[in-house]
Design a protein around this motif. Structure first.
Motif, PDB file in Angstrom:
ATOM      1  N   ASP A  22       1.408  11.300   3.321  1.00  0.00           N
ATOM      2  CA  ASP A  22       2.583  11.852   4.015  1.00  0.00           C
ATOM      3  C   ASP A  22       3.743  10.846   4.077  1.00  0.00           C
ATOM      4  OD1 ASP A  22       1.835  10.027   5.925  1.00  0.00           O
ATOM      5  OD2 ASP A  22       1.306  11.487   7.475  1.00  0.00           O
ATOM      6  N   GLY A  23       3.535   9.635   3.537  1.00  0.00           N
ATOM      7  CA  GLY A  23       4.608   8.635   3.484  1.00  0.00           C
ATOM      8  C   GLY A  23       5.040   8.124   4.850  1.00  0.00           C
ATOM      9  N   GLN A  24       4.204   8.314   5.884  1.00  0.00           N
ATOM     10  CA  GLN A  24       4.599   7.922   7.246  1.00  0.00           C
ATOM     11  C   GLN A  24       3.920   6.640   7.715  1.00  0.00           C
ATOM     12  OE1 GLN A  24       6.811  10.056   9.460  1.00  0.00           O
ATOM     13  NE2 GLN A  24       7.308  10.307   7.303  1.00  0.00           N
ATOM     14  N   GLY A  25       3.098   6.051   6.847  1.00  0.00           N
ATOM     15  CA  GLY A  25       2.401   4.824   7.261  1.00  0.00           C
ATOM     16  C   GLY A  25       1.370   4.451   6.232  1.00  0.00           C
ATOM     17  N   MET A  26       0.525   3.459   6.571  1.00  0.00           N
ATOM     18  CA  MET A  26      -0.489   2.997   5.630  1.00  0.00           C
ATOM     19  C   MET A  26      -1.808   3.730   5.888  1.00  0.00           C
ATOM     20  SD  MET A  26       1.631   1.025   4.399  1.00  0.00           S
ATOM     21  CE  MET A  26       0.829   0.194   3.069  1.00  0.00           C
ATOM     22  N   ASP A  27      -2.594   3.885   4.810  1.00  0.00           N
ATOM     23  CA  ASP A  27      -3.896   4.533   4.933  1.00  0.00           C
ATOM     24  C   ASP A  27      -4.913   3.484   5.399  1.00  0.00           C
ATOM     25  OD1 ASP A  27      -6.166   5.939   4.751  1.00  0.00           O
ATOM     26  OD2 ASP A  27      -6.001   6.443   2.619  1.00  0.00           O
ATOM     27  N   LEU A  28      -5.358   3.602   6.642  1.00  0.00           N
ATOM     28  CA  LEU A  28      -6.256   2.581   7.201  1.00  0.00           C
ATOM     29  C   LEU A  28      -7.700   3.069   7.334  1.00  0.00           C
ATOM     30  CD1 LEU A  28      -3.945   1.033   9.957  1.00  0.00           C
ATOM     31  CD2 LEU A  28      -4.258   0.322   7.595  1.00  0.00           C
ATOM     32  N   GLN A  29      -7.983   4.231   6.707  1.00  0.00           N
ATOM     33  CA  GLN A  29      -9.351   4.764   6.764  1.00  0.00           C
ATOM     34  C   GLN A  29     -10.299   3.840   6.001  1.00  0.00           C
ATOM     35  OE1 GLN A  29     -10.574   7.685   8.185  1.00  0.00           O
ATOM     36  NE2 GLN A  29      -8.577   7.880   9.159  1.00  0.00           N
ATOM     37  N   ASN A  30     -11.408   3.455   6.618  1.00  0.00           N
ATOM     38  CA  ASN A  30     -12.459   2.644   5.978  1.00  0.00           C
ATOM     39  C   ASN A  30     -11.945   1.345   5.369  1.00  0.00           C
ATOM     40  OD1 ASN A  30     -14.259   4.748   6.516  1.00  0.00           O
ATOM     41  ND2 ASN A  30     -13.595   5.803   4.646  1.00  0.00           N
TER      42      ASN A  30
END
Ligand code: AMP
Length: 251
Positions: A22-30
């Motif tokens: 969604d371009g709203q932040g970083m992917d911090l999953q796992n």
């Protein structure tokens, strides 16, 4: 003499993070998380002061979700004496972090607060300065060497500034923010890791501190850096010069 060390849980600096779809932040999953590297330097410095008999107690504090307890536990294993977890599920901005740390400092009455100059996730470099202002304490930011004066009423701080080093004498109580060259943090020893399991972490609900944590910023977008063009192998200097002059036209 007590020292408070605020620590932030951040993405491990060696992990390559991706921008969310969604371009709203970083992917911090796992993603592997760790203590902010500048905060590890702050913990190390405080522990060295304790080992040298300059201070008596190192208290670490972190604001965030339940997972920050892992970071607090790691700090206890490095040698911190006590840990405080200020619980919240919300992402809070540096001003709200500074207000929260100010409330904790008023409760704990430390003589020194030593913390990272910046968190490597948001790169804000704001919290230490705002905390010093809220407490009305002096500050020594970007410190690369700290020496206590004989009477322990002030410290000599060497700061990394543009084009050189600045030496200041700063009276206690004060806020120090750490730069990379201050020290090299240790690894936790096995006995200390075992001992840390028995130390207690005190939890305080952020809402109980009666602080306005309303966000003032809105992230509009996060964009990844442009991918770099692949390199080109050349066989000699003549070919390199031809490439730079005629093809890339950079010289
Ligand atoms: P920043 O101003 O966000 O770059 O962060 C500077 C420093 O503030 C960090 O190195 C930490 O010492 C402290 N800090 C920031 N966020 C938190 C947090 N959630 N909990 C505890 N300390 C924090």
């Amino acid at each position: 003499m007590r020292v408070l060390v605020p620590i932030k849980r951040v993405v491990d600096p060696y992990v390559k993070v991706r921008v969310r779809a969604d371009g709203q932040g970083m992917d911090l999953q796992n993603v592997k998380m760790t203590i902010n590297p500048f905060d590890e330097i702050a913990i190390e410095e405080a522990i060295r002061w304790k080992e040298a008999g300059l201070i008596t107690e190192v208290i670490v504090v972190s604001i965030g979700m339940s997972q920050v307890q892992e970071s607090l536990r790691a700090a206890l294993a490095l040698g911190a004496d006590a840990a405080i977890h200020v619980t919240t599920d919300k992402i809070i901005e540096p001003l709200a972090v500074a207000k929260t740390l100010c409330a904790i400092a008023k409760q704990q009455q430390p003589d020194i607060i030593i913390m990272g100059k910046q968190a490597i996730d948001d790169d804000c470099n704001q919290t230490g300065q705002m905390l010093a202002a809220l407490l009305n304490w002096p500050q020594a930011t970007f410190a690369s060497k700290i020496t206590f004066q004989e009477d322990k009423k002030s410290v000599i701080a060497i700061r990394e500034v543009d084009g050189g080093l600045e030496t200041l004498e700063v009276a206690l109580p004060l806020v120090i923010t750490t730069d990379l060259r201050l020290n090299e943090p240790r690894y936790a020893s096995l006995p200390n890791i075992m001992q840390a399991k028995r130390k207690t972490i005190t939890s305080i609900e952020l809402t109980s501190l009666d602080i306005d944590t309303t966000p003032h910023l809105k992230v509009l977008s996060v964009t990844p850096p442009q991918p770099r063009k692949p390199g080109k192998m050349v066989k000699d200097v003549a070919e390199l010069m031809h490439y730079l002059r005629e093809i890339e036209k950079v010289i």
